[in-house]
Design a protein around this motif. Sequence first.
Motif, PDB file in Angstrom:
ATOM      1  N   PRO A 339       7.207 -15.085   7.638  1.00  0.00           N
ATOM      2  CA  PRO A 339       7.972 -14.074   8.388  1.00  0.00           C
ATOM      3  C   PRO A 339       8.151 -12.779   7.589  1.00  0.00           C
ATOM      4  O   PRO A 339       9.182 -12.547   6.943  1.00  0.00           O
ATOM      5  N   LEU A 340       7.123 -11.943   7.632  1.00  0.00           N
ATOM      6  CA  LEU A 340       7.177 -10.661   6.945  1.00  0.00           C
ATOM      7  C   LEU A 340       8.022  -9.675   7.732  1.00  0.00           C
ATOM      8  O   LEU A 340       7.960  -9.625   8.968  1.00  0.00           O
ATOM      9  N   GLY A 341       8.773  -8.851   7.020  1.00  0.00           N
ATOM     10  CA  GLY A 341       9.570  -7.806   7.644  1.00  0.00           C
ATOM     11  C   GLY A 341       8.837  -6.476   7.624  1.00  0.00           C
ATOM     12  O   GLY A 341       7.620  -6.407   7.805  1.00  0.00           O
ATOM     13  N   ASP A 342       9.576  -5.424   7.359  1.00  0.00           N
ATOM     14  CA  ASP A 342       9.017  -4.074   7.395  1.00  0.00           C
ATOM     15  C   ASP A 342       8.059  -3.825   6.234  1.00  0.00           C
ATOM     16  O   ASP A 342       8.195  -4.407   5.149  1.00  0.00           O
ATOM     17  N   ARG A 343       7.117  -2.918   6.475  1.00  0.00           N
ATOM     18  CA  ARG A 343       6.311  -2.386   5.378  1.00  0.00           C
ATOM     19  C   ARG A 343       7.219  -1.566   4.455  1.00  0.00           C
ATOM     20  O   ARG A 343       8.097  -0.831   4.927  1.00  0.00           O
ATOM     21  N   LEU A 344       6.969  -1.674   3.148  1.00  0.00           N
ATOM     22  CA  LEU A 344       7.819  -0.994   2.176  1.00  0.00           C
ATOM     23  C   LEU A 344       7.135   0.182   1.502  1.00  0.00           C
ATOM     24  O   LEU A 344       7.781   0.918   0.745  1.00  0.00           O
ATOM     25  N   ASP A 345       5.848   0.362   1.734  1.00  0.00           N
ATOM     26  CA  ASP A 345       5.116   1.479   1.142  1.00  0.00           C
ATOM     27  C   ASP A 345       4.806   2.503   2.223  1.00  0.00           C
ATOM     28  O   ASP A 345       4.539   2.159   3.382  1.00  0.00           O
ATOM     29  N   ALA A 346       4.799   3.774   1.834  1.00  0.00           N
ATOM     30  CA  ALA A 346       4.521   4.838   2.788  1.00  0.00           C
ATOM     31  C   ALA A 346       3.096   4.748   3.324  1.00  0.00           C
ATOM     32  O   ALA A 346       2.839   5.082   4.486  1.00  0.00           O
ATOM     33  N   LYS A 347       2.168   4.291   2.482  1.00  0.00           N
ATOM     34  CA  LYS A 347       0.780   4.119   2.912  1.00  0.00           C
ATOM     35  C   LYS A 347       0.145   3.025   2.066  1.00  0.00           C
ATOM     36  O   LYS A 347       0.641   2.708   0.979  1.00  0.00           O
ATOM     37  N   PRO A 348      -0.952   2.444   2.533  1.00  0.00           N
ATOM     38  CA  PRO A 348      -1.613   1.396   1.741  1.00  0.00           C
ATOM     39  C   PRO A 348      -2.135   1.949   0.421  1.00  0.00           C
ATOM     40  O   PRO A 348      -2.626   3.080   0.346  1.00  0.00           O
ATOM     41  N   TRP A 349      -2.001   1.142  -0.623  1.00  0.00           N
ATOM     42  CA  TRP A 349      -2.612   1.471  -1.918  1.00  0.00           C
ATOM     43  C   TRP A 349      -4.064   1.022  -1.888  1.00  0.00           C
ATOM     44  O   TRP A 349      -4.396  -0.020  -1.311  1.00  0.00           O
ATOM     45  N   MET A 350      -4.949   1.809  -2.517  1.00  0.00           N
ATOM     46  CA  MET A 350      -6.355   1.426  -2.630  1.00  0.00           C
ATOM     47  C   MET A 350      -6.786   1.484  -4.085  1.00  0.00           C
ATOM     48  O   MET A 350      -6.433   2.417  -4.812  1.00  0.00           O
ATOM     49  N   GLY A 351      -7.545   0.485  -4.510  1.00  0.00           N
ATOM     50  CA  GLY A 351      -8.087   0.465  -5.861  1.00  0.00           C
ATOM     51  C   GLY A 351      -9.531  -0.009  -5.852  1.00  0.00           C
ATOM     52  O   GLY A 351     -10.057  -0.440  -4.819  1.00  0.00           O
ATOM     53  N   CYS A 352     -10.164   0.087  -7.019  1.00  0.00           N
ATOM     54  CA  CYS A 352     -11.581  -0.259  -7.149  1.00  0.00           C
ATOM     55  C   CYS A 352     -11.773  -1.265  -8.272  1.00  0.00           C
ATOM     56  O   CYS A 352     -11.287  -1.055  -9.388  1.00  0.00           O
TER      57      CYS A 352
END
Length: 414
Positions: A339-352
Amino acid sequence: MFKADVVVLGAGMVGVSAALHLQARGREVVLVDRHGAAGLETSFGNAGLIERSSVYPRVFPRDLKRLALYALNLLPEAHYHATALPKMAPWLLRYYEESAPERLERIGVAQRALIERCLAEHEALMEPAGALGLLRRTGWIKLYRSEATLSEAIAEARSLEAFGLNIDILDENGLAAREPHLAGAIGAVHYLDTASVDEPSRVAQAYADLFVKRGGRFLQGDAQSLREGEDGLWSVSTQEGAVHARDLLVSLGPWSDLVYSEFGYDFPLAVKRGYHMHYALGDGATLTHPVLDADVGYVLAPMTRGVRLTTGVEFARRDAEPTPVQLEQTEVEARKLLPLGDRLDAKPWMGCRPCLPDMLPIVGRAPRHENLWFDFGHQHHGFTLGPVCGRLIAELITGEEPFTDPTPYRPGRF
């Protein structure tokens, strides 16, 4: 202008660990990164695993049905950009060839030489860095939604017990006892030897703080300013002026090519991009172990900021615009699982993730430069292998007897 014995380029987990090991062997070391802190790139966004149980690398799949689904971008565990395929096709072909069973055993032996020491080497740095309290010895859980995939996973787990790993097979009730708020899985494999942390970048920064406390210099600078002087010294520009050193270590992960290509090297380095997002937990739910939803292809890991969802791999150009479609796909399934609630980051993080087709890192001396060294290409295991590979490269640079045969990781193999 000032001088040092060694300049280390890159302050991710790999570079910081190497700097600490070189410093411990009496070298005056300068650590250079484009950021003013450690662990802010690839080491920032992983699932926080120290993957002691990963005694074999992640191979190229050979199931034709699965490959067809990958080709149509129908599986959320993998996604590709069509524009990246022309450049990546030779790399993918070699990755496929290196994943052949007759080659995999040799590669597995080389990986195990590093994996078997990964946790011990982390602990050896965590203790003086005051970071042991960040370490969780809970293992990690791989859960399954079908009898077929669970049976296959159990067979694989039983084969890995021959390497001394501690593994629990969980039915639905056993899984519920360890993670009562998960739903939808019929069973799981709990790999008990794997450890984890609740904020990987915080561990990298703790190691960097220890490096500075012991007298090392951590400077903000541009790795692409690297020059080879006529006096035999390497120089790199930083905000505090130029640094000159006899030995230069490239530990820039997926950006290593920006430096080594300037000196005539052409390694088959590719990237597997990935994304993460943090979530609050709803309905009083908890999550105490990192969990792989193996049939879908994502990880949920408890972090200080909330539950982190990390995606599988995206094959794309390193600097292409983010396309977090895997995150959108897996979030739907993750919400059914927990049961996940709200997203906590403004946008997805991306890495390589920096990847080589034979699934082993490059650790060693540059073939045509006496005092140029490499430590990069750790696939999905940069956070796991940073300290152990830091020890190996430091032993090679200082002329110590290395703890393992470095031949499988030598740059000259390409």
